[in-house]
Motif scaffolding. Structure first.
Motif, mmCIF file in Angstrom:
data_model
loop_
_atom_site.group_PDB
_atom_site.id
_atom_site.type_symbol
_atom_site.label_atom_id
_atom_site.label_comp_id
_atom_site.label_asym_id
_atom_site.label_seq_id
_atom_site.Cartn_x
_atom_site.Cartn_y
_atom_site.Cartn_z
ATOM 1 N N VAL A 3 0.869 -1.176 0.000
ATOM 2 C CA VAL A 3 0.000 0.000 0.000
ATOM 3 C C VAL A 3 0.904 1.223 0.000
ATOM 4 C CG1 VAL A 3 -1.783 1.274 1.240
ATOM 5 C CG2 VAL A 3 -1.820 -1.224 1.230
ATOM 6 N N ARG A 4 0.648 2.118 -0.923
ATOM 7 C CA ARG A 4 1.430 3.351 -1.067
ATOM 8 C C ARG A 4 0.491 4.543 -0.904
ATOM 9 N NH1 ARG A 4 6.254 0.971 -1.117
ATOM 10 N NH2 ARG A 4 6.690 -0.307 -2.914
ATOM 11 N N PRO A 11 -4.152 7.004 -0.725
ATOM 12 C CA PRO A 11 -3.631 5.636 -0.692
ATOM 13 C C PRO A 11 -4.063 4.814 -1.901
ATOM 14 C CG PRO A 11 -5.332 5.945 0.977
ATOM 15 C CD PRO A 11 -5.122 7.259 0.328
ATOM 16 N N TYR A 12 -3.182 3.898 -2.296
ATOM 17 C CA TYR A 12 -3.472 2.968 -3.383
ATOM 18 C C TYR A 12 -2.643 1.705 -3.167
ATOM 19 C CZ TYR A 12 1.004 4.293 -5.472
ATOM 20 O OH TYR A 12 2.337 4.512 -5.690
ATOM 21 N N VAL A 13 -3.034 0.631 -3.825
ATOM 22 C CA VAL A 13 -2.291 -0.624 -3.744
ATOM 23 C C VAL A 13 -1.431 -0.741 -4.994
ATOM 24 C CG1 VAL A 13 -2.435 -3.133 -3.566
ATOM 25 C CG2 VAL A 13 -4.085 -1.698 -2.353
ATOM 26 N N ASP A 14 -0.125 -0.841 -4.783
ATOM 27 C CA ASP A 14 0.835 -0.916 -5.873
ATOM 28 C C ASP A 14 0.556 -2.134 -6.753
ATOM 29 O OD1 ASP A 14 3.006 0.149 -7.198
ATOM 30 O OD2 ASP A 14 4.491 -0.955 -6.026
ATOM 31 N N ALA A 52 -5.971 -13.221 4.565
ATOM 32 C CA ALA A 52 -5.591 -11.974 3.903
ATOM 33 C C ALA A 52 -6.612 -10.885 4.197
ATOM 34 C CB ALA A 52 -5.496 -12.206 2.392
ATOM 35 N N HIS A 53 -6.174 -9.660 4.061
ATOM 36 C CA HIS A 53 -7.078 -8.529 4.133
ATOM 37 C C HIS A 53 -7.658 -8.303 2.733
ATOM 38 C CE1 HIS A 53 -5.268 -7.973 7.978
ATOM 39 N NE2 HIS A 53 -4.173 -7.418 7.526
ATOM 40 N N THR A 54 -8.854 -7.761 2.666
ATOM 41 C CA THR A 54 -9.487 -7.485 1.379
ATOM 42 C C THR A 54 -9.918 -6.025 1.344
ATOM 43 O OG1 THR A 54 -10.340 -9.742 1.274
ATOM 44 C CG2 THR A 54 -11.383 -8.128 -0.163
ATOM 45 N N ILE A 55 -9.590 -5.348 0.248
ATOM 46 C CA ILE A 55 -9.981 -3.953 0.062
ATOM 47 C C ILE A 55 -10.683 -3.832 -1.282
ATOM 48 C CG2 ILE A 55 -9.196 -1.570 -0.170
ATOM 49 C CD1 ILE A 55 -6.673 -2.424 1.416
#
Length: 123
Positions: A3-4, A11-14, A52-55
């Protein structure tokens, strides 16, 4: 996945890319795809423990009659549950997964506490 934070967009997931959809059925198909990719494993506490986490992030745009645009962003987050390693009976890879889940939940708790502390001092 990492996560960046983008300075302008937040925020976003690379490595992830957005998928455009036009109706609920397309959203449901993507959600099903994500569910199939989700990692689950049996532990002594839970036969289908999420590992796992889920977004899920939904961005909705609507064009008004005057040509202007209204947009919203909805983030849905499902965090893998914290488990005590002794109670799960986990060993090897499952034990390492559990430790990583607990570490990330602890980091999230620290962030929430810091934000709450900052809000208390500001208000």
């Amino acid at each position: 996945l990492k996560v960046r934070t983008h300075p302008a967009h937040g925020p976003y997931v690379d490595g992830l890319k957005p998928c455009a959809v036009r109706n609920y059925d397309e959203v449901a198909r993507l959600m099903d795809r994500g569910t199939q990719a989700r990692t689950v494993a049996a532990t002594a506490m839970n036969a289908t423990s999420s590992r796992a986490h889920t977004i899920v992030e939904l961005r909705v745009r609507r064009r008004e009659a005057d040509g202007s645009e209204v947009s919203s962003k909805i983030s849905l987050v499902d965090l893998a549950g914290s488990e005590r390693s002794a109670a799960t009976g986990a060993t090897g890879a499952r034990l390492k997964e559990g430790a990583a889940i607990n570490k990330s939940l602890s980091a999230l708790g620290n962030c929430i506490a810091a934000l709450a502390d900052r809000a208390t001092k500001a208000g």
